[in-house]
Design an enzyme around this catalytic site. Structure first.
Site, PDB file in Angstrom:
ATOM      1  N   ASP A 105       3.951  -0.030   1.777  1.00 22.46           N
ATOM      2  CA  ASP A 105       3.492  -1.192   1.029  1.00 22.46           C
ATOM      3  C   ASP A 105       4.005  -1.193  -0.407  1.00 22.46           C
ATOM      4  O   ASP A 105       3.848  -0.196  -1.132  1.00 22.46           O
ATOM      5  CB  ASP A 105       1.954  -1.243   1.025  1.00 22.46           C
ATOM      6  CG  ASP A 105       1.386  -1.432   2.423  1.00 22.46           C
ATOM      7  OD1 ASP A 105       1.127  -2.585   2.783  1.00 22.46           O
ATOM      8  OD2 ASP A 105       1.237  -0.433   3.146  1.00 22.46           O
ATOM      9  N   ASP A 150       7.040   5.597   1.253  1.00 26.52           N
ATOM     10  CA  ASP A 150       5.849   4.762   1.354  1.00 26.52           C
ATOM     11  C   ASP A 150       6.258   3.398   1.906  1.00 26.52           C
ATOM     12  O   ASP A 150       7.439   3.030   1.857  1.00 26.52           O
ATOM     13  CB  ASP A 150       5.243   4.627  -0.056  1.00 26.52           C
ATOM     14  CG  ASP A 150       4.100   3.649  -0.118  1.00 26.52           C
ATOM     15  OD1 ASP A 150       3.181   3.756   0.723  1.00 26.52           O
ATOM     16  OD2 ASP A 150       4.117   2.770  -1.002  1.00 26.52           O
TER      17      ASP A 150
END
Length: 300
Positions: free
Chosen positions: A94, A92
């Site tokens: 963020d 991922d």
């Protein structure tokens, strides 16, 4: 012939903390375990404790050791000794590979950071549907210019240990992909800075050099992240155990569960509780120590 070692518990000191024999021995004792040998991967920072505990449930071992270090700034990752080195990393972006939530940063440009950040927090905790929450937040960004986006990119900070994680795995033959529910305007430059092979993300609709407030369909969310891992794994004919996924939010859960080792990184409680492994204190190099890499093997 000696009996094979079934599991390994990798202890990693949190950022700014240290690790010593007493802390490791104490945690093993509190968990009711005796290690069958130690291997220091980085003196004072990370150590493998090999566990000969045939017939024990892996989930129980993880639970007992996590409880044993709960009051200390120490992460512990427990897994089978076989298949630790991974050949696919899916991460991922963020609040995982970078220190920001990009949609919140964009909202700050229109004076709505606090409002949007509250929605982001609820979405990452799994309290609201990710796709609808994303559309709701992006609708508020209509009029933000690409020039403003470019300015924001200069403020993005990389998470400590992320470049080492990606570049070390690449140097040892792994494929790396940044798979985000965020936006290509951020993922592509971030992936280039860190060293990922490729990236998958959402596309913001642009008209006359500014955001329209819409996301181009289809929206990449929870299920799409899992599907991306499966696609990348199957394209390389890799077994399930050869995959590593890292994330922090509820939209990462299916991806983490699909991986051979799913790591919750400084994650929301629901995510940390569901993942195979959790990094609560250390930086992203903990995911290298978990694979048995020594500090001198890291590619900086």
């Amino acid at each position: 012939m000696s009996k094979p070692i079934d599991y390994v518990a990798t202890f990693v000191a949190g950022r700014g903390a240290g690790l010593n024999e007493r802390a490791v021995s104490g945690a093993l004792y509190d968990a009711g375990l005796i290690d069958a040998g130690r291997d220091w991967l980085a003196e004072g920072l990370a150590v493998d404790a090999f566990l000969s505990v045939a017939g024990h449930d892996l989930a129980d071992l993880r639970s007992r050791l996590l409880a044993a270090v709960a009051d200390d700034p120490i992460d512990v990752i427990v897994q089978p000794t076989i298949g630790r080195r991974k050949k696919l990393l899916v991460a991922d972006m963020d609040s995982t590979m970078i220190g920001q939530e990009c949609v919140d940063e964009l909202a700050g440009l229109v004076g709505l950071r606090e409002h949007v950040a509250a929605i982001t927090e609820r979405a990452m905790r799994g309290e609201v549907d990710f796709e609808n929450a994303l559309k709701e937040r992006v609708a508020l960004l209509a009029g933000v210019t690409l020039a403003q986006v470019e300015t924001l990119l200069t403020r993005i900070t990389l998470t400590q240990g992320g470049r080492q994680l990606v570049r070390t795995m690449r140097a040892h033959g792994a494929h790396t992909a940044l798979v985000s529910g965020g936006f290509t305007q951020f993922t592509e430059p971030v992936a280039a800075r860190i060293g990922f092979h490729e990236t998958r993300a959402n596309l913001l609709e642009i008209s006359d050099g500014a955001l329209t407030g819409a996301v181009v369909a289809p929206v990449l969310g929870r299920e799409a992240k899992r599907a991306a891992l499966i696609e990348l794994r199957d394209a390389r004919a890799l077994p399930h155990d050869a995959t590593l996924a890292i994330g922090d939010g509820a939209n990462d859960l299916d991806m983490l569960r699909e991986a051979g080792l799913g790591v919750a990184f400084h994650a929301k409680p629901k995510v940390a509780a569901a993942a195979d492994a959790r990094i609560d204190h250390a930086d992203l190099t903990a995911a290298l120590y978990a694979q048995g890499f020594r500090r001198e093997e890291f590619v900086d």
